[in-house]
Scaffold this motif. Sequence first.
Motif, short mmCIF file in Angstrom:
data_model
loop_
_atom_site.label_atom_id
_atom_site.label_comp_id
_atom_site.label_asym_id
_atom_site.label_seq_id
_atom_site.Cartn_x
_atom_site.Cartn_y
_atom_site.Cartn_z
N CYS A 107 0.93 -1.17 0.00
CA CYS A 107 0.10 0.04 0.15
C CYS A 107 0.90 1.26 0.07
N ARG A 109 0.40 4.17 1.00
CA ARG A 109 0.03 4.82 2.20
C ARG A 109 0.87 4.62 3.32
N CYS A 110 0.38 3.19 3.85
CA CYS A 110 0.83 2.89 5.08
C CYS A 110 2.35 1.85 4.81
N CYS A 126 -7.25 -0.97 1.21
CA CYS A 126 -6.23 -1.21 2.29
C CYS A 126 -6.84 -1.30 3.55
N CYS A 129 -5.49 1.15 6.38
CA CYS A 129 -5.57 2.59 6.16
C CYS A 129 -7.16 2.96 6.32
#
Length: 240
Positions: A107, A109-110, A126, A129
């Motif tokens: 992912c 983002r994370c 995800c 997230c």
Amino acid sequence: MASGQWQALAEQFQVICPSGGGPGAGDPSKQRGQASCGHCVSVAGLQGWVQALLDQGITSFRCPRCPDAPWLWQEVCKLGLFSDEIRAMLETQILAQEGTRASYRQCPRCQHLVQRLEPGPLRTPCLLCSQRARRLCCFCWGCRTDWPDASAHADLHCPLQAALHDAPTIQAPRSSLHSCPSLRACPRCHALLSHTLRGCPLVLCPECQCSFCYRCLELSRGHVSPCPIADRQLVCGGMQ
Ligand SMILES: [Zn+2]
Ligand SMILES: [Zn+2]
Ligand SMILES: [Zn+2]
Ligand SMILES: [Zn+2]
Ligand SMILES: [Zn+2]
């Protein structure tokens, strides 16, 4: 791993809790969660079990009691209450296994892994997230960029990018194609092609007749060998 072994290991770690609260509820060492299949799972048991399975190279999980209930990695992490550090460590083990490419993606983002069982829509939720943001957070399996709502993504190259990412690595130690990705895009027209593993690394694109080297992706004209193996190609606007 045989089904019997799988279950024996789960018994050993007492992954599945007996039904009902029972004494010990509230005791942190007896923390439990409910899996998507309905079974009640011991947090401590799950942690030990997952580590034991990963140590044996197993990177797909399922309920030890329900043969057909997969527990996707993101669910396992949620059930096991893994910290970011533990999760990152386990994910390094997953990525080290040959053959996990097609089912795991990081992912953006994370930076944690999201698992899917078979190729499907590129828009990938995800769980971590989404929980943290309290709304559905998705990214593109192809270009690995944020994909906030279903309509807002239009990179036509993302399906191709996903295929290039998911392709396994060629395992043919005696071939010069060993450890190349099993799919390449033609450097001129982006048609997908794979190598027959016969003959030299130079290939001819059936679409545009461009001749190039499957290892280094340089055009055949003026090609010098030996050459390095080029990374997987980036054909869309995102990140590999
Ligand atoms: Zn179950
Ligand atoms: Zn995430
Ligand atoms: Zn994309
Ligand atoms: Zn071509
Ligand atoms: Zn080359």
